[in-house]
Design an enzyme around this catalytic site. Structure first.
Site, PDB file in Angstrom:
ATOM      1  N   LYS B  53      20.190 -17.603  -6.101  1.00  0.00           N
ATOM      2  CA  LYS B  53      19.253 -18.585  -5.537  1.00  0.00           C
ATOM      3  C   LYS B  53      18.055 -18.742  -6.470  1.00  0.00           C
ATOM      4  CE  LYS B  53      20.305 -17.082  -0.868  1.00  0.00           C
ATOM      5  NZ  LYS B  53      19.857 -16.662   0.473  1.00  0.00           N
ATOM      6  N   GLN B  97      16.420 -12.159   2.928  1.00  0.00           N
ATOM      7  CA  GLN B  97      17.862 -11.932   2.822  1.00  0.00           C
ATOM      8  C   GLN B  97      18.326 -11.028   3.961  1.00  0.00           C
ATOM      9  OE1 GLN B  97      19.969 -13.350   0.598  1.00  0.00           O
ATOM     10  NE2 GLN B  97      21.704 -12.279   1.517  1.00  0.00           N
ATOM     11  N   ASP B 120      15.135 -21.495   5.336  1.00  0.00           N
ATOM     12  CA  ASP B 120      16.470 -21.250   5.901  1.00  0.00           C
ATOM     13  C   ASP B 120      16.622 -21.949   7.253  1.00  0.00           C
ATOM     14  OD1 ASP B 120      18.382 -19.861   4.473  1.00  0.00           O
ATOM     15  OD2 ASP B 120      17.592 -17.877   4.963  1.00  0.00           O
TER      16      ASP B 120
END
Lengths: 283, 283
Positions: B53, B97, B120
């Protein structure tokens, strides 16, 4: 087959009796659950709905207040009232009656209600908690529908059609049904051959406000029918389902009025009780 | 029929080229979009995903940082980092994460990310905004799936089966598909005769992680197949769909790897760009 009637008034009555007992217990600990409703303007239907919630709360031993603002209340006026109620320890549940006057941004007001007092479950954080499986106030009509369905047996593996995709009823009830292991299809105005498809479903939940949309001949033999429609036709409240023909085919059916409606208000009370308990760390 | 391949790598490449142009424009206004990823522990797959990412962000001109905490970081440690990043004006997008170490409450951490930096789209308030139709960061895999589906024509009136009911993929993609006027059925492990039912659907989105679940013989001729599965089998990434047989029947199909995956990371970048813009009041 002649359907068993899912009598919302009776089911709500039993449920509220249970709530009244719990309210009594809380009171013995010095906590009196309070529901406060904010309304702006003088729409007759809204006022009567607010008063009926008010009365229902008092009937089970809660206290209940109405904050009545003018039709020309500004967004700031409404937000200030919400903030005041957020900070008032005696208030456990806050409802803001919608629709609000045009000059007030509804989303902004709903976001301003403290998530811990948002007993309608309409604030984004509570909706997000619902979808992520966290403790929250489940919106009242979907929760009421699930209570009615408890009287029809397990939903596991059932095929359910939800007609209507609003974020107030259709989509959250779909989520709750999926949680009960039903297989759920969400239908709406753009669904092809919608009515013809209904024959494939064990349960039909209709929440669109179109009288006569679903007829007995559209249903699978033995289907369970939950009619969330409530449209005024010639001064009479009418659902989405043609009751007489549907009752010949269904195994269970809700009448309109007296089906889902009483459960919706019951779940406002249910959520207010939860708010009062959670506020004191009682599970 | 031999299916057209929905080449996620190509589609992502084109999309990222568009993002790079927009990043360039923002930089000319003195704004450099920044994505910061928080990771706790040393899980190899997670670390490699975080780094990819990171690289992807830098490749389109953003800056990107990794905050790497120990495996034994406390919940407070993680929350403190999130708070620090919430308050850092140079940081536009924050990813945490998952999975986090056992001692850290994932929901608590996700709720702590500022909704305006939650690229997200997993924080409850952003999920709630999604379901109430407000501006929000749409979760990246569902958003990537919708981007792939744009290459297959209109979804209006299409019958879509979504297999899997997670709040990361299945349920939000169902919501996005409903918004596009598709008729959506959410299926899962408790659905009766699931595979047999697939013949009725124009689009199948499978997101469960069961290699070989869907075969060509299960599909309707000309179906569109989106395979979100990614399971490691003998060091190879495998989807839910038996690709070879499905490609004979489908009109469009995503490969695994190289289908949905590249779009997921692309949408992290997309949302970071939006975060940087919205932060400055640019629509």
């Amino acid at each position: 087959m002649t359907a068993e009637i899912l009598n919302g008034r009776e089911i709500a009555k039993d449920y509220r009796a249970g709530l009244a007992e719990e309210v009594e217990k809380l009171k013995s600990k010095g906590i009196t659950p309070n529901l406060t409703v904010v309304i702006a303007g003088n729409d007759g239907a809204s006022l009567s709905y607010v008063r009926s919630k008010n009365k229902a709360a008092e009937k089970i031993g809660m206290t209940s207040d109405i904050v009545h603002l003018d039709e020309d209340a500004s967004e700031e006026d409404v937000l200030n009232e919400v903030k005041r109620l957020n900070n008032d320890d005696a208030v456990h549940g806050i409802l803001v009656q919608v629709p609000l006057p045009d000059q007030v941004d509804e989303n902004k007001v709903l976001e301003a209600i403290s998530p811990e007092k948002d007993v309608d479950g309409f604030s984004p954080v509570n909706i997000g908690r619902l979808y992520t499986g966290q403790r929250t106030f489940v919106p009242c009509t979907p929760l009421g529908i699930m209570e009615l369905l408890k009287h029809t047996g397990s939903l596991e593996g059932k095929e359910v059609a939800v007609i209507g995709r609003s974020h107030i009823v259709g989509q959250p009830v779909a989520k709750l049904l999926i949680d009960q292991n039903a297989t759920v299809t969400v239908m709406h105005s753009r669904t092809k051959d919608m009515v013809e498809k209904l024959k494939n479903f064990d349960v039909v939940v209709s929440a669109v406000g179109k009288p006569g949309l679903v007829k007995g001949s559209d249903l699978k033999e033995g289907a369970i029918v939950i009619d969330v429609g409530n449209t005024m036709v010639d001064d009479k409240l009418v659902g989405d389902v043609d009751y007489d023909s549907a009752a010949e085919v269904a195994s269970h059916i809700t009448p309109v009025p007296g089906g889902v409606g009483p459960l919706t208000i019951t779940m406002v009370l249910n959520n207010t009780l939860l708010a009062a308990k959670w506020n004191k760390g009682i599970e």
